[in-house]
Design an enzyme around this catalytic site. Structure first.
Site, PDB file in Angstrom:
ATOM      1  N   SER A 123       0.837  -1.214   0.000  1.00 51.71           N
ATOM      2  CA  SER A 123       0.000   0.000   0.000  1.00 51.71           C
ATOM      3  C   SER A 123       0.860   1.247   0.000  1.00 51.71           C
ATOM      4  O   SER A 123       1.684   1.449   0.891  1.00 51.71           O
ATOM      5  CB  SER A 123      -0.887   0.054   1.241  1.00 51.71           C
ATOM      6  OG  SER A 123      -1.599  -1.126   1.396  1.00 51.71           O
ATOM      7  N   THR A 145       0.347 -12.326  -1.552  1.00 48.05           N
ATOM      8  CA  THR A 145      -0.679 -13.053  -0.807  1.00 48.05           C
ATOM      9  C   THR A 145      -0.404 -12.824   0.676  1.00 48.05           C
ATOM     10  O   THR A 145       0.723 -12.989   1.138  1.00 48.05           O
ATOM     11  CB  THR A 145      -0.632 -14.563  -1.129  1.00 48.05           C
ATOM     12  OG1 THR A 145      -0.910 -14.738  -2.521  1.00 48.05           O
ATOM     13  CG2 THR A 145      -1.659 -15.327  -0.317  1.00 48.05           C
ATOM     14  N   HIS A 146      -1.426 -12.390   1.394  1.00 45.78           N
ATOM     15  CA  HIS A 146      -1.251 -12.155   2.830  1.00 45.78           C
ATOM     16  C   HIS A 146      -1.540 -13.418   3.631  1.00 45.78           C
ATOM     17  O   HIS A 146      -2.371 -14.237   3.241  1.00 45.78           O
ATOM     18  CB  HIS A 146      -2.171 -11.020   3.292  1.00 45.78           C
ATOM     19  CG  HIS A 146      -1.765  -9.674   2.780  1.00 45.78           C
ATOM     20  ND1 HIS A 146      -2.143  -9.211   1.534  1.00 45.78           N
ATOM     21  CD2 HIS A 146      -0.997  -8.694   3.342  1.00 45.78           C
ATOM     22  CE1 HIS A 146      -1.620  -8.002   1.355  1.00 45.78           C
ATOM     23  NE2 HIS A 146      -0.921  -7.669   2.430  1.00 45.78           N
ATOM     24  N   GLU A 191      -4.998  -4.058  15.344  1.00 45.19           N
ATOM     25  CA  GLU A 191      -4.747  -4.394  16.742  1.00 45.19           C
ATOM     26  C   GLU A 191      -5.710  -3.666  17.667  1.00 45.19           C
ATOM     27  O   GLU A 191      -6.268  -2.629  17.325  1.00 45.19           O
ATOM     28  CB  GLU A 191      -3.311  -3.990  17.143  1.00 45.19           C
ATOM     29  CG  GLU A 191      -2.226  -4.725  16.408  1.00 45.19           C
ATOM     30  CD  GLU A 191      -2.122  -4.328  14.949  1.00 45.19           C
ATOM     31  OE1 GLU A 191      -2.358  -3.146  14.623  1.00 45.19           O
ATOM     32  OE2 GLU A 191      -1.821  -5.205  14.114  1.00 45.19           O
TER      33      GLU A 191
HETATM   34  I1  8IG Z   1      -1.773   0.316   6.174  1.00 39.25           I
HETATM   35  O1  8IG Z   1      -2.231  -0.158  12.088  1.00 39.25           O
HETATM   36  C1  8IG Z   1      -1.805  -0.641   7.917  1.00 39.25           C
HETATM   37  N1  8IG Z   1      -1.605  -1.943   7.987  1.00 39.25           N
HETATM   38  N2  8IG Z   1      -1.502  -4.665  11.763  1.00 39.25           N
HETATM   39  N3  8IG Z   1      -1.880  -2.377  11.929  1.00 39.25           N
HETATM   40  C2  8IG Z   1      -1.647  -3.490  11.182  1.00 39.25           C
HETATM   41  N4  8IG Z   1      -1.542  -3.443   9.859  1.00 39.25           N
HETATM   42  C3  8IG Z   1      -1.679  -2.241   9.273  1.00 39.25           C
HETATM   43  C4  8IG Z   1      -1.921  -1.077   9.982  1.00 39.25           C
HETATM   44  C5  8IG Z   1      -2.025  -1.150  11.396  1.00 39.25           C
HETATM   45  N5  8IG Z   1      -2.002  -0.066   9.110  1.00 39.25           N
END
Ligand code: 8IG
Length: 273
Positions: A40, A94-95, A194
């Site tokens: 991103s 891929t996440h 989180e």
């Molecule tokens: I963009 O605040 C993004 N990806 N875990 N926490 C987590 N992943 C993210 C965050 C975040 N912001």
């Protein structure tokens, strides 16, 4: 959609090798030098680093599939850099939270190595724990905490991770922008963000950036002998660090806003590699 990596009897390195072969055939470039996964906010850098030789649909390359995440692209691009080196842009991350297993998550790293790459650049959008990081601040990853409880490594292979995020590459990045801060990245499973308590836990454990990617990919990259450069875009302050709740839409907007600036930064770093 079926993926050969989902067959537990398949050898993921063999599939990576097949993927590299397809990339070589479709691009006409036998060997690539630098691989990058653009998360991103970082995607525009692919347009700035050089001349695109080929754009390959990720779905046509063994082990890769279309991205399920809105705002994530799923192509593999071969780019000729001004230096004459060849970059491979892996737009098909891929996440781990997608639930398809670690093999699919790290297939890009293994394919990069099989394609001949020596350097892997991993970028992401993430939450920042340092209040001095305004939304849109790029941060070098100095180390990570893998909080997924998963590993891409199968079997008794005790890979050393001491200098996982290469100090050499971080130093090169700082020659481009000496104000670049660095921090420890903590990979959570996600896909939820989180809780404020979890962010405080992360902070007390030594993390500065929280996200949902990169750590597993970096481990696999190291296993395959790649030198890793990690960059996070802190698009938002992590939950509870800022008073406002997180929204994926706002996170994407912050990424878009920062994109021209950080993409130019990454493009300049790449000219020095
Ligand atoms: I963009 O605040 C993004 N990806 N875990 N926490 C987590 N992943 C993210 C965050 C975040 N912001």
């Amino acid at each position: 959609m079926s993926n050969p990596l989902d067959d537990p009897k398949a050898d993921p390195f063999e599939i990576a090798s097949l993927a590299a072969q397809v990339i070589a055939e479709k691009s006409g470039i036998a060997k690539h030098d630098i691989a990058m996964t653009l998360g991103s906010g970082w995607a525009k850098s692919a347009d700035l680093i050089g001349e695109t030789i080929a754009t390959i649909d990720a779905a046509d390359v063994p082990g890769f599939t279309k991205s399920e995440v809105v705002g994530h692209i799923s192509t593999i691009r071969s780019i000729l850099l001004p230096s004459g080196k060849h970059a491979l842009v892996l737009g098909a991350r891929t996440h781990y939270y997608e639930g398809h297993g670690v093999r699919r998550v790290v297939h890009g790293s293994r394919t990069a190595a099989a394609a001949g790459c020596k350097i892997m650049i991993l970028t992401n959008g993430a939450g920042g724990i340092k209040t001095s990081w305004a939304p849109g601040t790029p941060v070098l990853i100095s180390d990570h905490i893998n909080f997924t409880s998963a590993s891409p490594i199968e079997g008794a292979n005790f890979v050393d991770l001491t200098d996982l995020y290469s100090l050499r590459l971080r130093d090169i990045a700082r020659t481009v922008d000496s104000s670049l801060d660095e921090g420890v990245y903590m990979q959570f499973r996600g896909p939820h963000y989180e809780t404020p308590a979890e962010v405080q836990m992360a902070k007390s454990m030594g993390a500065h950036i929280v996200g949902m990617s990169t750590a597993l990919e970096a481990i696999a990259a190291r296993q395959s002998g790649l030198e890793v450069l990690g960059l996070s875009l802190s698009t938002n302050l992590a939950a509870g660090i800022s008073a406002t709740p997180l929204s994926h839409k706002e996170v994407l907007e912050a990424g878009k806003e920062a994109e021209p600036r950080i993409s130019a930064l990454l493009a300049e770093i790449i000219t020095k590699l």
